[in-house]
Design a protein around this motif. Structure first.
Motif, PDB file in Angstrom:
ATOM      1  N   THR A 136      -9.534  25.889   1.813  1.00 23.98           N
ATOM      2  CA  THR A 136     -10.590  26.149   0.831  1.00 23.98           C
ATOM      3  C   THR A 136     -11.050  27.598   0.896  1.00 23.98           C
ATOM      4  N   ALA A 137     -11.137  28.143   2.102  1.00 24.02           N
ATOM      5  CA  ALA A 137     -11.566  29.531   2.282  1.00 24.02           C
ATOM      6  C   ALA A 137     -10.636  30.502   1.565  1.00 24.02           C
ATOM      7  N   GLY A 138      -9.327  30.290   1.721  1.00 25.50           N
ATOM      8  CA  GLY A 138      -8.373  31.170   1.051  1.00 25.50           C
ATOM      9  C   GLY A 138      -8.482  31.084  -0.462  1.00 25.50           C
ATOM     10  N   LEU A 139      -8.693  29.873  -0.978  1.00 22.53           N
ATOM     11  CA  LEU A 139      -8.826  29.701  -2.431  1.00 22.53           C
ATOM     12  C   LEU A 139     -10.102  30.367  -2.958  1.00 22.53           C
ATOM     13  N   ILE A 140     -11.199  30.256  -2.198  1.00 21.56           N
ATOM     14  CA  ILE A 140     -12.453  30.884  -2.629  1.00 21.56           C
ATOM     15  C   ILE A 140     -12.333  32.406  -2.597  1.00 21.56           C
ATOM     16  N   ALA A 141     -11.717  32.943  -1.550  1.00 21.28           N
ATOM     17  CA  ALA A 141     -11.525  34.391  -1.476  1.00 21.28           C
ATOM     18  C   ALA A 141     -10.647  34.881  -2.623  1.00 21.28           C
ATOM     19  N   THR A 142      -9.607  34.120  -2.947  1.00 17.03           N
ATOM     20  CA  THR A 142      -8.754  34.470  -4.087  1.00 17.03           C
ATOM     21  C   THR A 142      -9.551  34.469  -5.376  1.00 17.03           C
ATOM     22  N   LEU A 143     -10.387  33.457  -5.556  1.00 17.11           N
ATOM     23  CA  LEU A 143     -11.235  33.373  -6.742  1.00 17.11           C
ATOM     24  C   LEU A 143     -12.188  34.564  -6.820  1.00 17.11           C
ATOM     25  N   GLY A 144     -12.721  34.973  -5.670  1.00 15.42           N
ATOM     26  CA  GLY A 144     -13.614  36.126  -5.646  1.00 15.42           C
ATOM     27  C   GLY A 144     -12.943  37.386  -6.134  1.00 15.42           C
ATOM     28  N   ILE A 145     -11.678  37.586  -5.755  1.00 16.43           N
ATOM     29  CA  ILE A 145     -10.938  38.761  -6.214  1.00 16.43           C
ATOM     30  C   ILE A 145     -10.659  38.664  -7.707  1.00 16.43           C
ATOM     31  N   ILE A 146     -10.227  37.499  -8.164  1.00 11.59           N
ATOM     32  CA  ILE A 146      -9.908  37.329  -9.587  1.00 11.59           C
ATOM     33  C   ILE A 146     -11.151  37.537 -10.448  1.00 11.59           C
ATOM     34  N   GLN A 147     -12.300  37.032  -9.988  1.00 14.15           N
ATOM     35  CA  GLN A 147     -13.536  37.169 -10.742  1.00 14.15           C
ATOM     36  C   GLN A 147     -14.275  38.474 -10.439  1.00 14.15           C
ATOM     37  N   ALA A 183      -4.989  39.443  -4.255  1.00 15.61           N
ATOM     38  CA  ALA A 183      -5.315  38.031  -4.467  1.00 15.61           C
ATOM     39  C   ALA A 183      -4.209  37.134  -3.918  1.00 15.61           C
ATOM     40  N   GLY A 184      -2.966  37.554  -4.090  1.00 14.51           N
ATOM     41  CA  GLY A 184      -1.849  36.767  -3.578  1.00 14.51           C
ATOM     42  C   GLY A 184      -1.874  36.625  -2.065  1.00 14.51           C
ATOM     43  N   SER A 185      -2.373  37.658  -1.373  1.00 16.32           N
ATOM     44  CA  SER A 185      -2.442  37.602   0.090  1.00 16.32           C
ATOM     45  C   SER A 185      -3.398  36.510   0.548  1.00 16.32           C
ATOM     46  N   PHE A 186      -4.517  36.370  -0.142  1.00 16.74           N
ATOM     47  CA  PHE A 186      -5.482  35.344   0.246  1.00 16.74           C
ATOM     48  C   PHE A 186      -5.044  33.953  -0.224  1.00 16.74           C
ATOM     49  N   LEU A 187      -4.231  33.912  -1.271  1.00 15.93           N
ATOM     50  CA  LEU A 187      -3.632  32.641  -1.659  1.00 15.93           C
ATOM     51  C   LEU A 187      -2.643  32.190  -0.584  1.00 15.93           C
ATOM     52  N   SER A 188      -1.933  33.139  -0.009  1.00 17.05           N
ATOM     53  CA  SER A 188      -1.019  32.807   1.086  1.00 17.05           C
ATOM     54  C   SER A 188      -1.786  32.354   2.324  1.00 17.05           C
ATOM     55  N   GLN A 189      -2.994  32.882   2.517  1.00 17.37           N
ATOM     56  CA  GLN A 189      -3.839  32.422   3.616  1.00 17.37           C
ATOM     57  C   GLN A 189      -4.151  30.933   3.450  1.00 17.37           C
TER      58      GLN A 189
END
Length: 410
Positions: A100-111, A182-188
């Motif tokens: 969940t953390a990786g998905l939220i961080a990815t969302l933060g970058i996208i937004q 964003a891809g890096s945090f998605l990989s996380q």
């Protein structure tokens, strides 16, 4: 015949117990390789993403500090959950939190939301609180030198994580077009998801158990905290990990500030991380032969030596040499301290004893990460390293005193 049957049954039980313990060590080492890669991703990219998203440049490193804060605040709740529901249930919850953390961080970058991104790195710290306890879980069902070697083996997973994390940053940073990193945090998030089926293979050793423990068993926490042996073990971990974080956080800034390239600073950190985890192949054997207190004392001496090397000059060799010695010192000091803590409690006390240890250690780490940058800015690299020496001496003296009174193998 009854005696023969009982002896045969006990032999089978012991064999099954050994298989379970060995299996758990392998499971936890693999889980450490995946879960331990989360922090290097955030440490490598948190400041860069912070520069992109933060309105105040001074807040750029806040995402990394939030990682350490989440780790510190997550240790006690993680210990309570694992004590009540068992290690496997706790670790599965931790891996889900990491995903969940990786998905939220990815969302933060996208937004382009700095707040959302910081929430993601904070939750990654909560996940790390579970990952950090893998080293203790490896000792369940073991005693003596076998326990020390198990801790060392699980820490080898950190060496793999140190390679996986930076490589994923390189491979996936541009995986989502228009959203760098964003891809890096998605990989996380993907790494945490991959850890879930591995952790499902964790089993409860019969003699100690990784399942729920009775809350009325064992000494009260304050009585454990009053034990001089436990306090020394915790203090050794605090100094080993706290000083490592303190210097590692300041070193790249100091290198660039003294005219060295960003690439040179990154290479220095890479050698430092390799030195942190590389000796894990032999640390367990060294503790079995010489004693965990002696190994931890050598670790503190190496941390002190790293400060002396850093004070010797501002050439690239001084920075790199100091970082390598710092990594080696952390390995011996922190793994030795972990083994010392594992000797200070009964199986029923492990949750509160280990949780309190990690809360103090990683609370110190969080403070060190907040403090290092500001001290470097106000007082300079030389002052940072002078502070290391009295801190090491403060713990080294009682540690050497205790080590001198123990047999070589303890």
């Amino acid at each position: 015949m009854g005696i023969v049957e009982k002896t045969f049954h006990d032999s089978i039980s012991a064999s099954e117990q050994q298989k379970t313990v060995s299996r758990n060590v392998r499971v936890l080492t693999a889980a450490q390789s995946l879960g331990g890669a989360s922090s290097p991703i955030i440490i490598s990219l948190g400041g860069l993403v912070g520069q992109q998203l933060a309105t105040d440049p001074a807040a750029a490193t806040l995402p990394v500090s939030m990682l350490n804060l989440g780790l510190a605040l997550g240790t006690l709740p993680a210990a309570v959950i694992m004590r009540r529901f068992g290690r496997r249930a706790g670790y599965l919850l931790g891996a889900t939190t990491g995903m969940t953390a990786g998905l939220i961080a990815t969302l933060g970058i996208i937004q382009a939301s700095f707040v959302v991104f910081c929430i993601g790195t904070f939750m990654a710290g909560l996940y790390s609180a579970y990952v950090q306890s893998y080293r203790f879980a490896a000792t369940d069902g073991l005693i003596g030198a076998e326990r020390d070697r198990a801790i060392s083996r699980v820490m080898i997973g950190g060496l793999v994580a140190a390679v996986i994390g930076p490589q994923l940053v390189i491979w996936t940073r541009d995986a989502l077009p228009g959203h760098t990193f964003a891809g890096s945090f998605l990989s996380q998030a993907a790494l945490a998801m991959l850890a879930i089926p591995i952790l499902l293979a964790l089993r409860r050793p019969q003699s100690v158990g990784s399942g729920p423990a009775k809350t009325t068993d064992g000494r009260p926490l304050f009585q454990i905290l009053a034990s001089p042996r436990y306090l020394l073990a915790v203090a050794t971990g605090v100094v080993s990990y706290g000083l490592m974080t303190f210097i590692m956080t300041a070193a790249p800034l100091a290198m660039v500030g003294h005219g060295h390239s960003v690439g040179s600073a990154a290479l220095g950190i890479q050698w430092h991380v390799l030195a942190m985890f590389g000796p894990s192949f032999i640390t367990g054997r060294l503790m079995a032969r010489f004693g965990k207190e002696r190994v931890a004392a050598v670790g503190l001496l190496l941390i002190g030596a790293s400060a002396l090397v850093a004070l010797g000059g501002m050439n690239i060799a001084h920075f790199w040499g100091a970082l390598i010695l710092l990594g080696l010192g952390w390995n011996f000091g922190f793994i030795g301290a972990t083994a010392m803590v594992a000797d200070c409690h009964t199986p029923s006390e492990r949750g509160k004893a280990q949780g309190a240890n990690d809360f103090v250690v990683f609370g110190t780490v969080a403070c060190a990460s907040f403090f290092a940058g500001s001290l470097l800015h106000t007082s300079g690299w030389t002052t940072v390293n002078w502070l290391v020496l009295p801190t090491v001496a403060f713990i080294l003296v009682p540690l050497v005193w205790r080590a001198a009174r123990l047999p070589k193998s303890n």
